[in-house]
Design an enzyme around this catalytic site. Sequence first.
Site, PDB file in Angstrom:
ATOM      1  N   ARG A 263       0.463  -1.284   0.365  1.00 42.38           N
ATOM      2  CA  ARG A 263       0.121   0.060  -0.024  1.00 42.38           C
ATOM      3  C   ARG A 263       0.974   1.309  -0.190  1.00 42.38           C
ATOM      4  O   ARG A 263       1.181   1.406   0.611  1.00 42.38           O
ATOM      5  CB  ARG A 263      -1.147   0.088   0.977  1.00 42.38           C
ATOM      6  CG  ARG A 263      -1.634  -1.143   0.886  1.00 42.38           C
ATOM      7  CD  ARG A 263      -3.413  -1.160   2.483  1.00 42.38           C
ATOM      8  NE  ARG A 263      -3.814  -2.539   2.405  1.00 42.38           N
ATOM      9  CZ  ARG A 263      -4.285  -2.585   3.540  1.00 42.38           C
ATOM     10  NH1 ARG A 263      -5.166  -1.755   4.061  1.00 42.38           N
ATOM     11  NH2 ARG A 263      -5.427  -3.995   3.436  1.00 42.38           N
ATOM     12  N   ARG A 278       2.750   1.165  10.163  1.00 47.61           N
ATOM     13  CA  ARG A 278       2.367   1.229   8.711  1.00 47.61           C
ATOM     14  C   ARG A 278       2.701   1.602   7.643  1.00 47.61           C
ATOM     15  O   ARG A 278       3.830   2.511   7.861  1.00 47.61           O
ATOM     16  CB  ARG A 278       1.117   2.982   8.903  1.00 47.61           C
ATOM     17  CG  ARG A 278       0.816   3.295   7.912  1.00 47.61           C
ATOM     18  CD  ARG A 278      -0.026   4.923   7.870  1.00 47.61           C
ATOM     19  NE  ARG A 278      -0.627   4.659   9.316  1.00 47.61           N
ATOM     20  CZ  ARG A 278      -2.136   4.984   9.573  1.00 47.61           C
ATOM     21  NH1 ARG A 278      -2.839   4.087   8.323  1.00 47.61           N
ATOM     22  NH2 ARG A 278      -2.690   5.036  10.429  1.00 47.61           N
ATOM     23  N   GLU A 350      -5.100  -1.321  16.255  1.00 45.95           N
ATOM     24  CA  GLU A 350      -6.854  -1.826  15.001  1.00 45.95           C
ATOM     25  C   GLU A 350      -5.093  -2.906  15.236  1.00 45.95           C
ATOM     26  O   GLU A 350      -4.522  -3.157  13.874  1.00 45.95           O
ATOM     27  CB  GLU A 350      -7.251  -1.306  14.048  1.00 45.95           C
ATOM     28  CG  GLU A 350      -7.792  -1.818  12.694  1.00 45.95           C
ATOM     29  CD  GLU A 350      -7.639  -1.516  11.213  1.00 45.95           C
ATOM     30  OE1 GLU A 350      -7.796  -2.526  10.660  1.00 45.95           O
ATOM     31  OE2 GLU A 350      -7.900   0.025  10.996  1.00 45.95           O
ATOM     32  N   SER A 353      -9.818  -6.303  10.618  1.00 44.65           N
ATOM     33  CA  SER A 353     -11.457  -5.688  10.026  1.00 44.65           C
ATOM     34  C   SER A 353     -11.542  -6.541   9.086  1.00 44.65           C
ATOM     35  O   SER A 353     -11.133  -7.290   8.693  1.00 44.65           O
ATOM     36  CB  SER A 353     -11.229  -4.543   9.549  1.00 44.65           C
ATOM     37  OG  SER A 353     -10.946  -2.870   9.857  1.00 44.65           O
ATOM     38  N   ARG A 391       1.579  -6.891  12.674  1.00 48.63           N
ATOM     39  CA  ARG A 391       1.040  -5.548  14.254  1.00 48.63           C
ATOM     40  C   ARG A 391       1.246  -6.842  15.114  1.00 48.63           C
ATOM     41  O   ARG A 391       0.901  -6.548  15.694  1.00 48.63           O
ATOM     42  CB  ARG A 391      -0.761  -5.964  13.601  1.00 48.63           C
ATOM     43  CG  ARG A 391      -0.384  -3.833  12.445  1.00 48.63           C
ATOM     44  CD  ARG A 391      -1.415  -3.518  12.370  1.00 48.63           C
ATOM     45  NE  ARG A 391      -1.112  -1.619  11.230  1.00 48.63           N
ATOM     46  CZ  ARG A 391      -2.407  -1.376  11.204  1.00 48.63           C
ATOM     47  NH1 ARG A 391      -3.240  -1.118  12.397  1.00 48.63           N
ATOM     48  NH2 ARG A 391      -1.323  -0.215  10.801  1.00 48.63           N
TER      49      ARG A 391
END
Length: 427
Positions: A263, A278, A350, A353, A391
Site C-alpha cells: 500500500r 503503517r 487495530e 477488520s 501488527r
Amino acid sequence: MIDINLLRTHLQDVVTSLKTRGFVFDNQFFLEIESKRKNIQIKTQEVQQERNSLSKEIGILKSKGEDASQTLEKVAQISSLSKQLESDLNEVQELLTNYLLQIPNLPHSSVPVGSDEKSNVIVKTEGKIKSYDFPVMDHVDIGELIGLDFEVSTKISGSRFSLMKGDLARLHRAIGQFMLDMHTENHGYTECYTPYLVNDQSLLGTGQLPKFGDDLFMTKKSDNENLYLIPTSEVPLTNTVRDLIISEDDLPIKLTAHTPCFRSEAGSYGKDTRGMIRQHQFDKVEMVQITKPEDSYKALEEMLGHAENILNELELPYQVVTLSSGDMGFGAAKTYDIEVWLPSQNQYREISSISNCESFQARRLKARYKNHDGKNELVHTLNGSGLAVGRTMVAILENNQDKNGNVHIPRVLQKYMAGKEIIYSKK
C-alpha cells in the site's frame, strides 16, 4: 456497487443512508441521466415497432409484386437511427455506471451512525492487561535488540519498510504459519496461494478501483495493460468467484491465504511513521467467505470469532469495536475492528477488520449462485484479517517483553520456533 433498482424505487432512502457515510449523492445528475435513459429506451421501442410494421408492409408489397423501394429506404433510415440510439444508450449507461462505481455501500441497519471513529461502539474487551515494574519499550526499541533493522531497509527501499533477521524473522514466519494452521485445521478454510499482481478488473470487482487508485502500486505489463501489487489478498481470493454461477450446495466457500500486502499509504503522511504499524509492505493472513445472502451475518460473527481465537491463543488483550457508518471501508455494509493492546502507546490499536460487503462486490464481480429453484442470485462476500502478521508481532514484542529487553515467545508459537521459549536481546 449498490443496486440501481434501489435508486429508482427508494431514492430518498438511499440518499439519507449515504449521507450517514459522508457521501453526498448527486440527485440532479442521477435524475437527469435516468430521464435520458428512459427517453432513449422509449424512442428505441417506438423505432423498433415502426421497423416491425414496415417489415410487414414490405412483405405485403412484395407478395403483390408492387414497388417496395420507398419502404425499404425508410427501413434503412430507421436502422441508422437505431444504431445511433444504441450508441446514445451505451454512452448514458457508461456515465451512470461510472458514477455508481464512486458510491460506497449502504450501511446495515445495525451500524451505529456517526461521521468518524468517535462514534464507534466497543462491543467487548478481552484479556488481562499486564502491569510492568520497569519502563516499557516500544517494538522499535525492542526489535533493534533482537534483529529489526530500519536503517538497512531504508537504504534498500526508503521509509516504511522493515528488515528482520534471525529469531525475529523466524517469529514473523511462525506467526503466519500458526494463523494459517488455525484457519485451515480449526476453522474450515481452504488455504490458497494467490498471485501478488492483479489486473484492474480484479480491483474494480472488490472496490479498490476506481476510487482508491492512489493507494496502489502499479506496474506495466505491456503498453496496453497494467498490473497492480495486491493491497490485500482479499482481492485475488474474492475474485476467484468472478463471473461464476455457483451451485447453492457449494456455499459457503471459505478461503484463506498468507501474502504480502502493498500500500502506498496515500494521505497517511505523518501517521505512525515510527516502526511497523503503517508500512508500504506487510504480511497478512486473510479470511474470505462467499455465502448465501441469508447466511452472511451469521458468517460475519463466525469470522469475528475466528480472528478472536488467534488472539486468545496468543494471550494478547484486545477489544472488539463496531465501526460507525462514517468510519467503515468503502465496500462494507458492516465492519468489526479488533484492536490489540500496545503497552508503549497505552492504548488499543487495530489489528483486524472484518466486513460483510453483502452483494456490493458480487454485483461488480457478477458472482452469483443458482438456488434450488433454479434462479440465479448474487452471493454475499465477506473478508477479514486473520490477522495482520506484522501488527501481531508488534503486540507480542511489547506485551511479552521483560526488563532485560528479552521477548517471551507465546506457548502456541514455540513449536514453530524449534521449541525456543525466549528471544534474548543484545542489551
